[in-house]
Write a protein that holds these residues in place. Sequence first.
Motif, PDB file in Angstrom:
ATOM      1  N   GLU A 180       0.602  -1.134   0.204  1.00 20.55           N
ATOM      2  CA  GLU A 180      -0.240  -0.237  -0.071  1.00 20.55           C
ATOM      3  C   GLU A 180       0.856   1.028  -0.062  1.00 20.55           C
ATOM      4  OE1 GLU A 180      -2.927  -0.051   3.038  1.00 20.55           O
ATOM      5  OE2 GLU A 180      -3.054  -1.626   2.748  1.00 20.55           O
ATOM      6  N   VAL A 181       1.724   1.376   0.588  1.00 18.42           N
ATOM      7  CA  VAL A 181       2.589   2.225   0.879  1.00 18.42           C
ATOM      8  C   VAL A 181       3.163   2.796  -0.587  1.00 18.42           C
ATOM      9  CG1 VAL A 181       4.889   3.373   1.626  1.00 18.42           C
ATOM     10  CG2 VAL A 181       3.281   1.620   3.155  1.00 18.42           C
ATOM     11  N   ALA A 182       4.040   1.155  -1.646  1.00 16.06           N
ATOM     12  CA  ALA A 182       4.164   1.285  -2.623  1.00 16.06           C
ATOM     13  C   ALA A 182       3.285   1.742  -3.381  1.00 16.06           C
ATOM     14  CB  ALA A 182       4.713  -0.024  -3.230  1.00 16.06           C
ATOM     15  N   ALA A 183       2.472   1.932  -2.891  1.00 15.48           N
ATOM     16  CA  ALA A 183       1.254   2.077  -4.555  1.00 15.48           C
ATOM     17  C   ALA A 183       0.955   3.716  -4.354  1.00 15.48           C
ATOM     18  CB  ALA A 183      -0.551   1.334  -3.968  1.00 15.48           C
ATOM     19  N   VAL A 184       0.805   4.144  -3.127  1.00 20.48           N
ATOM     20  CA  VAL A 184       1.255   6.174  -2.720  1.00 20.48           C
ATOM     21  C   VAL A 184       2.475   6.342  -3.138  1.00 20.48           C
ATOM     22  CG1 VAL A 184       1.156   7.488  -1.665  1.00 20.48           C
ATOM     23  CG2 VAL A 184      -0.206   5.534  -0.333  1.00 20.48           C
ATOM     24  N   LEU A 185       3.403   5.671  -3.680  1.00 17.10           N
ATOM     25  CA  LEU A 185       4.543   6.388  -4.424  1.00 17.10           C
ATOM     26  C   LEU A 185       4.510   6.351  -5.307  1.00 17.10           C
ATOM     27  CD1 LEU A 185       7.704   4.348  -1.318  1.00 17.10           C
ATOM     28  CD2 LEU A 185       6.748   7.486  -2.021  1.00 17.10           C
ATOM     29  N   ALA A 186       3.493   5.256  -5.892  1.00 23.01           N
ATOM     30  CA  ALA A 186       3.948   5.142  -7.712  1.00 23.01           C
ATOM     31  C   ALA A 186       2.534   6.061  -8.531  1.00 23.01           C
ATOM     32  CB  ALA A 186       3.555   3.797  -7.785  1.00 23.01           C
ATOM     33  N   SER A 187       1.440   6.490  -7.241  1.00 19.82           N
ATOM     34  CA  SER A 187       0.325   7.310  -7.646  1.00 19.82           C
ATOM     35  C   SER A 187       0.724   8.895  -6.842  1.00 19.82           C
ATOM     36  CB  SER A 187      -0.748   6.417  -7.668  1.00 19.82           C
ATOM     37  OG  SER A 187      -0.799   7.110  -6.034  1.00 19.82           O
ATOM     38  N   GLU A 188       1.568   9.460  -6.221  1.00 16.52           N
ATOM     39  CA  GLU A 188       2.078  10.559  -5.702  1.00 16.52           C
ATOM     40  C   GLU A 188       3.288  10.700  -6.303  1.00 16.52           C
ATOM     41  OE1 GLU A 188       0.180  11.192  -2.034  1.00 16.52           O
ATOM     42  OE2 GLU A 188      -1.691  10.430  -2.127  1.00 16.52           O
ATOM     43  N   LYS A 189       3.886  11.600  -6.613  1.00 15.10           N
ATOM     44  CA  LYS A 189       5.022  12.020  -7.660  1.00 15.10           C
ATOM     45  C   LYS A 189       5.763  12.848  -6.551  1.00 15.10           C
ATOM     46  CE  LYS A 189       4.098  16.844  -9.502  1.00 15.10           C
ATOM     47  NZ  LYS A 189       4.409  17.887 -10.540  1.00 15.10           N
ATOM     48  N   ASP A 190       4.863  13.742  -5.412  1.00 19.20           N
ATOM     49  CA  ASP A 190       5.593  14.293  -4.275  1.00 19.20           C
ATOM     50  C   ASP A 190       5.366  13.372  -2.962  1.00 19.20           C
ATOM     51  OD1 ASP A 190       6.596  16.314  -5.592  1.00 19.20           O
ATOM     52  OD2 ASP A 190       5.099  17.418  -5.504  1.00 19.20           O
ATOM     53  N   ALA A 191       4.895  12.247  -3.091  1.00 21.16           N
ATOM     54  CA  ALA A 191       5.249  11.396  -1.756  1.00 21.16           C
ATOM     55  C   ALA A 191       6.392  10.985  -1.349  1.00 21.16           C
ATOM     56  CB  ALA A 191       4.299   9.974  -2.574  1.00 21.16           C
ATOM     57  N   ILE A 192       6.379  11.308   0.107  1.00 24.44           N
ATOM     58  CA  ILE A 192       7.504  10.502   1.291  1.00 24.44           C
ATOM     59  C   ILE A 192       7.140   9.023   1.470  1.00 24.44           C
ATOM     60  CG2 ILE A 192       9.535  10.960   2.380  1.00 24.44           C
ATOM     61  CD1 ILE A 192       9.313  13.761   1.106  1.00 24.44           C
ATOM     62  N   ALA A 193       7.637   8.465   2.078  1.00 27.42           N
ATOM     63  CA  ALA A 193       7.498   6.640   2.743  1.00 27.42           C
ATOM     64  C   ALA A 193       9.047   6.360   3.398  1.00 27.42           C
ATOM     65  CB  ALA A 193       6.744   6.435   1.715  1.00 27.42           C
ATOM     66  N   MET A 194       8.925   5.748   4.646  1.00 33.29           N
ATOM     67  CA  MET A 194       9.442   5.179   5.278  1.00 33.29           C
ATOM     68  C   MET A 194       9.245   3.242   4.858  1.00 33.29           C
ATOM     69  SD  MET A 194      10.907   4.723   9.208  1.00 33.29           S
ATOM     70  CE  MET A 194      10.131   3.774   9.569  1.00 33.29           C
ATOM     71  N   LEU A 195       9.819   2.899   4.006  1.00 32.06           N
ATOM     72  CA  LEU A 195      10.512   1.244   4.065  1.00 32.06           C
ATOM     73  C   LEU A 195      11.027   1.235   4.424  1.00 32.06           C
ATOM     74  CD1 LEU A 195       8.628   1.750   0.237  1.00 32.06           C
ATOM     75  CD2 LEU A 195       7.775   0.890   1.775  1.00 32.06           C
ATOM     76  N   PRO A 196      11.421  -0.985   4.974  1.00 32.52           N
ATOM     77  CA  PRO A 196      12.730  -1.174   4.578  1.00 32.52           C
ATOM     78  C   PRO A 196      12.997  -2.511   3.789  1.00 32.52           C
ATOM     79  CG  PRO A 196      10.758  -2.921   5.714  1.00 32.52           C
ATOM     80  CD  PRO A 196      10.130  -1.666   5.420  1.00 32.52           C
ATOM     81  N   GLU A 197      14.163  -2.927   3.872  1.00 30.98           N
ATOM     82  CA  GLU A 197      14.132  -3.251   2.578  1.00 30.98           C
ATOM     83  C   GLU A 197      13.644  -5.214   3.174  1.00 30.98           C
ATOM     84  OE1 GLU A 197      15.752  -3.239  -0.173  1.00 30.98           O
ATOM     85  OE2 GLU A 197      17.169  -1.873  -0.448  1.00 30.98           O
ATOM     86  N   PRO A 198      13.635  -6.382   1.856  1.00 28.20           N
ATOM     87  CA  PRO A 198      13.648  -6.141   0.472  1.00 28.20           C
ATOM     88  C   PRO A 198      12.298  -5.088   0.479  1.00 28.20           C
ATOM     89  CG  PRO A 198      13.055  -8.101   0.851  1.00 28.20           C
ATOM     90  CD  PRO A 198      12.943  -7.085   2.127  1.00 28.20           C
ATOM     91  N   PHE A 199      10.917  -5.016   0.673  1.00 27.95           N
ATOM     92  CA  PHE A 199       9.918  -4.110   0.228  1.00 27.95           C
ATOM     93  C   PHE A 199      11.328  -2.619  -0.754  1.00 27.95           C
ATOM     94  CE2 PHE A 199       8.518  -6.223   3.508  1.00 27.95           C
ATOM     95  CZ  PHE A 199       7.345  -6.778   3.229  1.00 27.95           C
ATOM     96  N   LEU A 200      11.443  -2.631  -0.306  1.00 30.30           N
ATOM     97  CA  LEU A 200      11.989  -0.758  -0.662  1.00 30.30           C
ATOM     98  C   LEU A 200      12.313  -1.184  -2.428  1.00 30.30           C
ATOM     99  CD1 LEU A 200      13.356   1.682  -1.440  1.00 30.30           C
ATOM    100  CD2 LEU A 200      15.229   1.073   0.362  1.00 30.30           C
TER     101      LEU A 200
END
Length: 335
Positions: A180-200
């Motif tokens: 869901e976090v990745a989906a936000v990053l893909a749809s909003e160009k200015d979105a900022i997130a915190m993700l762990p590996e290997p999800f990043l």
Amino acid sequence: MVEMKKRLLVILISILMLIILIGCGNKKENEVKEKAEQGKIKVKALKGPPAVSMVKLFADNEAGKTSNKYETSIINSVDEVVAIVAKKDYDIITIPSNLASVMYNKTNGDVKIASILALGINYIVGNNDTVKSIQDLKGKTIYTFGKGATPEIVLNYVLKGNGLEPGKDVKIEFKSEATEVAAVLASEKDAIAMLPEPFLSSAQVKNPKLKVLISMGDEWDKVKGTLPKSQISGVVIVRKEFAEKNPEAVKNFLKEYQESIQFLSANPNEAAKLTGKYGIVPEPVAKRAIPRANITFIAGNEMKEKMTEYLKILYKANPKSVGGKLPKDDFYIIN
């Protein structure tokens, strides 16, 4: 006639002895096989960086190159790991660092930590590079997941350590999972997130524009008064009874496990292939993830020092995150 009977008797006795010897031989062979099966050490690894850390060990075990003989398996979820530890259906298993403490308390000390396997794996990411420091996060929204768990504690600790109040200076919006976090990053160009590996790395494969902006492990170390390299994402634990009865086997495992971890940095491409082979993450994702997963081997007194520091920070933020109380000294295997 008498002579004939004697000969027959001798033959019958010989046949009987042969049958007994064959039976004893088969019994002995079965006992050896059974003993060999019983002698296999149950090693279980959580999917993700913990399992990645063991790929060379898995391969060497299959090739018969290890001192110990292992029965290995990869576990898909943290909930499964917790159930396995609760049922004592393991000898050695990888587990998130805080859950090692939780399970130590739940099992009345049946869990012993043998080594640290990975440090900080969380990163601040975005589609542009406007954020270059923690201070640049002021007034922004961070998307992440893991509310009430260690990701939230890590994020809050770093923000507060930089004079920013979570929820006030920085808005944090939690999603239920990484996709869901990745989906936000893909749809909003200015979105900022915190993700762990290997999800990043998985997100970057699908969204090449996604950039790593800040390493939360590095920022953790910069917080005043914090012991360096004390943000610990995963550890290896050993069942207490197994550790006490098999100290030499544990020692051999730690040696072979350390070699497995060293293999990752020395042979990243081959390690990525093995990671794909064992179905942990696809090879292209592993090539990106391994360098940023901070997989390491720390044991002994250094392990105890870093884990003690980390668990104290978690306890202060939320006692439930470590099982309500800090572990005693018998939590640690110090060789």
